[in-house]
Design a protein around this motif. Sequence first.
Motif, PDB file in Angstrom:
ATOM      1  N   GLU A 185      52.954 -30.817  13.548  1.00  0.00           N
ATOM      2  CA  GLU A 185      51.816 -31.846  14.417  1.00  0.00           C
ATOM      3  C   GLU A 185      51.262 -31.095  15.650  1.00  0.00           C
ATOM      4  N   PRO A 186      52.374 -29.491  16.673  1.00  0.00           N
ATOM      5  CA  PRO A 186      51.371 -29.283  17.345  1.00  0.00           C
ATOM      6  C   PRO A 186      50.597 -28.047  16.665  1.00  0.00           C
ATOM      7  N   TYR A 187      50.772 -27.849  15.644  1.00  0.00           N
ATOM      8  CA  TYR A 187      49.355 -26.906  14.587  1.00  0.00           C
ATOM      9  C   TYR A 187      48.214 -27.440  14.553  1.00  0.00           C
ATOM     10  N   ARG A 188      48.211 -29.189  14.380  1.00  0.00           N
ATOM     11  CA  ARG A 188      47.186 -29.634  13.804  1.00  0.00           C
ATOM     12  C   ARG A 188      45.805 -28.895  14.463  1.00  0.00           C
ATOM     13  N   PRO A 189      45.850 -28.970  16.022  1.00  0.00           N
ATOM     14  CA  PRO A 189      44.618 -28.751  16.719  1.00  0.00           C
ATOM     15  C   PRO A 189      44.168 -27.335  16.581  1.00  0.00           C
ATOM     16  N   TYR A 190      45.419 -26.784  15.612  1.00  0.00           N
ATOM     17  CA  TYR A 190      44.184 -25.239  15.665  1.00  0.00           C
ATOM     18  C   TYR A 190      43.831 -25.690  14.138  1.00  0.00           C
ATOM     19  N   VAL A 191      43.504 -25.911  13.254  1.00  0.00           N
ATOM     20  CA  VAL A 191      42.629 -27.049  11.574  1.00  0.00           C
ATOM     21  C   VAL A 191      41.542 -27.148  13.070  1.00  0.00           C
TER      22      VAL A 191
END
Length: 309
Positions: free
Chosen positions: A234-240
């Motif tokens: 979830e916290p890595y989604r904004p990188y995508v």
Amino acid sequence: MIKKTLYFGNPVYLSLKNAQLVIKLPEVVKNDTLPESFKRTSEVTKPIEDIGVVVLDHKQITITSGALEALLENNCAIITCDSKSMPIGLMLPLYGNTTQNERFRQQLDASLPLMKQLWQQTIKAKIENQAVVLKEYSDVETKCMNVWAADVKSGDSNNLEARAAAYYWKNLFQIEGFTRDRDGIPPNNLLNYGYAILRAVVARGLVVSGLLPTLGIHHHNRYNAYCLADDVMEPYRPYVDRLVCGMIKQGVDYTELTKELKAQLLTIPVLETHIAGKRSPLMVAVGQTTASLYKCFSGELRKISYPEM
């Protein structure tokens, strides 16, 4: 060491020789008029230990059992795609850590209060990262996002994740008719593909850390084999999301998921992140996150290490 992502979108033969992944083109192998010396020199080899993710995106790809075994033994995630070139399957090693049984037990014995605290940390980090992307790619006010992140309670009992998501997706893409939906209009196609790659990277990291990707800290869908991966990513989604925003800003035609667009999305494992005060490629950061999650289950830590944008 940064692991490589290999994408195969054409017919190819993949086999194993001397701990190397051997890549051969069928048109070369089947051509009897070519000398054997030329066929050997046309082979491409990659060290198995350098590979972290393999994407198989063609119906005429042949891969030997020996190659599969070697890839999985080296904790590689193998993604297969459907006829629309969208990831449909994920293969991971069964054993990724020497103390697997002990770690499984600690994960299974984690208390409900701990799980709620971990989910609180996860959603807080996700909303904070979403706020950064929204501020970078839109003109809307983002103070509310930071307020919601600060107000997330244990277990996100007030469901601020949903409130933040509604505001985020409403304002991130200024595209008429866009809503975040798996079957929605582009750029949902780019997001779906990117999230699938991210999910594979996170699932791989969990297995390497000796955790069960199936048992989530929040997601508990009985039909989902990767609930914990869906939680941790979830916290890595904004990188995508940031990568997709950048692609759109370039003015590319994203109505169809071309090989050129896939090539950009396949850089996700090496995107730069900031975690624990240091810069790291995303795949390395994920490893730090999953390792910290195990330490939370074992009682060594009380906080997951997530990246900050």
